[in-house]
Design an enzyme around this catalytic site. Structure first.
Site, PDB file in Angstrom:
ATOM      1  N   THR A  56       0.825  -1.205   0.000  1.00 18.11           N
ATOM      2  CA  THR A  56       0.000   0.000   0.000  1.00 18.11           C
ATOM      3  C   THR A  56       0.861   1.258   0.000  1.00 18.11           C
ATOM      4  O   THR A  56       1.986   1.244   0.499  1.00 18.11           O
ATOM      5  CB  THR A  56      -0.943   0.029   1.226  1.00 18.11           C
ATOM      6  OG1 THR A  56      -1.747   1.201   1.177  1.00 18.11           O
ATOM      7  CG2 THR A  56      -0.156   0.012   2.531  1.00 18.11           C
ATOM      8  N   ARG A  57       0.322   2.303  -0.598  1.00 20.33           N
ATOM      9  CA  ARG A  57       0.947   3.622  -0.496  1.00 20.33           C
ATOM     10  C   ARG A  57      -0.046   4.612   0.101  1.00 20.33           C
ATOM     11  O   ARG A  57       0.190   5.810   0.101  1.00 20.33           O
ATOM     12  CB  ARG A  57       1.407   4.110  -1.878  1.00 20.33           C
ATOM     13  CG  ARG A  57       0.282   4.488  -2.835  1.00 20.33           C
ATOM     14  CD  ARG A  57       0.795   5.092  -4.125  1.00 20.33           C
ATOM     15  NE  ARG A  57      -0.218   5.791  -4.874  1.00 20.33           N
ATOM     16  CZ  ARG A  57      -0.975   5.247  -5.813  1.00 20.33           C
ATOM     17  NH1 ARG A  57      -0.852   3.967  -6.104  1.00 20.33           N
ATOM     18  NH2 ARG A  57      -1.861   5.975  -6.460  1.00 20.33           N
ATOM     19  N   HIS A 109      -7.883   1.681   4.718  1.00 21.54           N
ATOM     20  CA  HIS A 109      -9.289   1.918   5.038  1.00 21.54           C
ATOM     21  C   HIS A 109     -10.023   0.592   5.177  1.00 21.54           C
ATOM     22  O   HIS A 109      -9.416  -0.486   5.080  1.00 21.54           O
ATOM     23  CB  HIS A 109      -9.943   2.852   4.002  1.00 21.54           C
ATOM     24  CG  HIS A 109      -9.719   2.448   2.581  1.00 21.54           C
ATOM     25  ND1 HIS A 109     -10.191   1.269   2.047  1.00 21.54           N
ATOM     26  CD2 HIS A 109      -9.074   3.077   1.565  1.00 21.54           C
ATOM     27  CE1 HIS A 109      -9.871   1.189   0.774  1.00 21.54           C
ATOM     28  NE2 HIS A 109      -9.178   2.270   0.453  1.00 21.54           N
ATOM     29  N   HIS A 149      -9.494  -2.121   2.491  1.00 26.32           N
ATOM     30  CA  HIS A 149      -8.190  -2.772   2.612  1.00 26.32           C
ATOM     31  C   HIS A 149      -8.205  -3.792   3.758  1.00 26.32           C
ATOM     32  O   HIS A 149      -7.709  -4.914   3.621  1.00 26.32           O
ATOM     33  CB  HIS A 149      -7.097  -1.741   2.909  1.00 26.32           C
ATOM     34  CG  HIS A 149      -6.819  -0.806   1.792  1.00 26.32           C
ATOM     35  ND1 HIS A 149      -6.306   0.464   1.989  1.00 26.32           N
ATOM     36  CD2 HIS A 149      -6.961  -0.937   0.445  1.00 26.32           C
ATOM     37  CE1 HIS A 149      -6.154   1.067   0.828  1.00 26.32           C
ATOM     38  NE2 HIS A 149      -6.553   0.246  -0.122  1.00 26.32           N
ATOM     39  N   ARG A 206      -8.261  -3.951  -6.625  1.00 28.27           N
ATOM     40  CA  ARG A 206      -8.586  -3.168  -7.809  1.00 28.27           C
ATOM     41  C   ARG A 206      -7.511  -2.109  -8.056  1.00 28.27           C
ATOM     42  O   ARG A 206      -6.960  -1.523  -7.137  1.00 28.27           O
ATOM     43  CB  ARG A 206      -9.964  -2.492  -7.663  1.00 28.27           C
ATOM     44  CG  ARG A 206     -10.015  -1.408  -6.624  1.00 28.27           C
ATOM     45  CD  ARG A 206     -11.422  -0.841  -6.455  1.00 28.27           C
ATOM     46  NE  ARG A 206     -11.797   0.030  -7.549  1.00 28.27           N
ATOM     47  CZ  ARG A 206     -11.519   1.329  -7.608  1.00 28.27           C
ATOM     48  NH1 ARG A 206     -10.812   1.896  -6.643  1.00 28.27           N
ATOM     49  NH2 ARG A 206     -11.943   2.046  -8.613  1.00 28.27           N
TER      50      ARG A 206
END
Length: 394
Positions: A202-203, A207, A210, A296
């Site tokens: 992740t960058r 939330h 995730h 996605r």
């Protein structure tokens, strides 16, 4: 089989078969560092320093240095190294014509940071010219300068240097307490008794969508590695230090501590969509992970890639070539009717029942002092984000 061999047998093999280690230590480092003082110096930006580190510690195995022309062209055209291993992104070091004209094959050079510290040395095996337009088209599928990856390509110098590297000094901003090398993480996984490990790239702050993907994966593996990218990102991405605070507060309150591990991935973000998804999976394999989560628009930006292109790209590879197992997830959302997180595979209700906010929208809300709904992000995470954003705006 002794105990060490038995433990290692449980670990996934590094890409290419061997975990590269070209970090000089002790007397070897002292001698090399002394010699490097007289080498021709090449100044690296933070992007290239992170590449130097990740090559040297084995995160980019089987690469031993910056790519030669044969590997570079084959990666662009076929997403494979000349040796046959899958590899999707060029790892290169550019120099200007003026510097190129002062170098020769077989020459040793020092690799310096902007602070004049010698971080590594490199033996030049090849110097070659390349097409920026071709690289942009193959890697990013566009030459649009508004694409951050394309912009970076066109900002580079006109020649690439190729050759093996050795790390001499460890950048303090990379080797922090939140970072573990591939060797260290593999030992950590062994000490925890984890045989199957799912990695999450992740960058962005994590939330609820995730979290849903991570915990679904965690139902099927021994452990979860939350492996946020903390190298160069876009100017409007949430800064790494703020993101780290949000990850830690989330783990403290909502994750089983004995089954989840947080460690940073100090690479630059390429925003190459599908190709970067492949790259991210290979790197996590080198860190010892057996599974990799792809949701996605992985590593996407704007509308340059299709929603699930980063999942479809894996269909062209044989499982035995990649080895790490790809966990493909549908877009997750909070359904008001279901009163839970769901995807189109599990929820029968219409979009009017679904709560979904993009990362861009949430960043905008936070900057404006608006509180995102609890269905999108945990209250503790929102509190951290709002507090830190407020500091940044003051």
């Amino acid at each position: 089989m002794n105990n060490k061999e038995r433990r290692n047998a449980f670990m996934i093999t590094p890409h290419g078969g061997t975990l590269i280690d070209s970090v000089a230590e002790g007397e070897e480092r002292t001698k090399l560092l002394d010699k490097a003082q007289s080498f021709f110096p090449i100044n690296l930006d933070s992007w290239s320093i992170s590449d130097l580190v990740l090559i040297s510690i084995g995160a980019f195995s089987p690469l031993k240095g910056f790519m030669n022309q044969k590997d570079y062209l084959q990666v662009l055209k076929e997403m494979r190294l000349s040796s046959g291993e899958i590899w999707s992104l060029p790892i290169t070091l550019s120099v200007s014509k003026d510097i190129k004209d002062q170098l020769s094959i077989g020459q040793a050079i020092s690799l310096k940071g902007e602070n004049d510290v010698i971080y590594g040395v490199m033996e030049i095996e090849e110097i070659y010219e390349y097409s920026k337009k071709a690289e942009a088209l193959f890697v990013y599928k566009t030459t649009d300068p508004n694409h951050p990856g394309v912009k970076k390509v066109f900002e580079k110098e006109d020649y690439y240097l190729a050759g093996p590297v050795t790390l001499l000094n460890k950048p303090e901003d990379i080797f922090t307490s939140d970072f573990q090398t591939p060797q260290q993480l593999r030992k950590t996984f062994q000490s925890l008794g984890w045989k199957t490990i799912a990695a999450f790239q992740t960058r962005n702050p994590i939330h609820r969508a995730h979290e849903y993907l991570q915990k679904t994966a965690l139902e099927n593996v021994d452990g979860l590695l939350i492996h946020p990218l903390v190298g160069n990102t876009k100017a409007d991405d949430v800064p790494a230090d703020i993101r780290m605070k949000s990850y830690k507060v989330l783990m403290e309150n909502y994750y089983p501590s004995e089954r989840v591990l947080l460690s940073v991935f100090p690479a630059a973000m390429r925003y190459a969509g599908p190709r970067e998804a492949v790259f991210h999976s290979i790197v996590r394999k080198n860190f010892g992970c057996t599974h990799f989560i792809v949701g996605r628009d992985h590593a996407g930006v704007g509308n340059y890639y299709g929603t699930y292109d980063a999942q479809k790209i894996f269909d062209q590879f044989l499982k035995e070539d990649l080895e790490i197992e790809i966990l493909k997830f549908e877009h997750a959302f909070f359904c008001i009717k279901c009163s839970s997180m769901a995807t189109s595979k599990t929820c029968p209700h219409g979009k009017d029942m679904h709560i979904h906010l993009s990362g861009t929208k949430v960043r905008s809300m936070l900057k404006d002092g608006q509180v995102p709904p609890k269905e999108f992000s945990r209250p503790e995470v929102i509190e951290v984000m709002m507090k830190e954003m407020k500091k940044g705006n003051s």
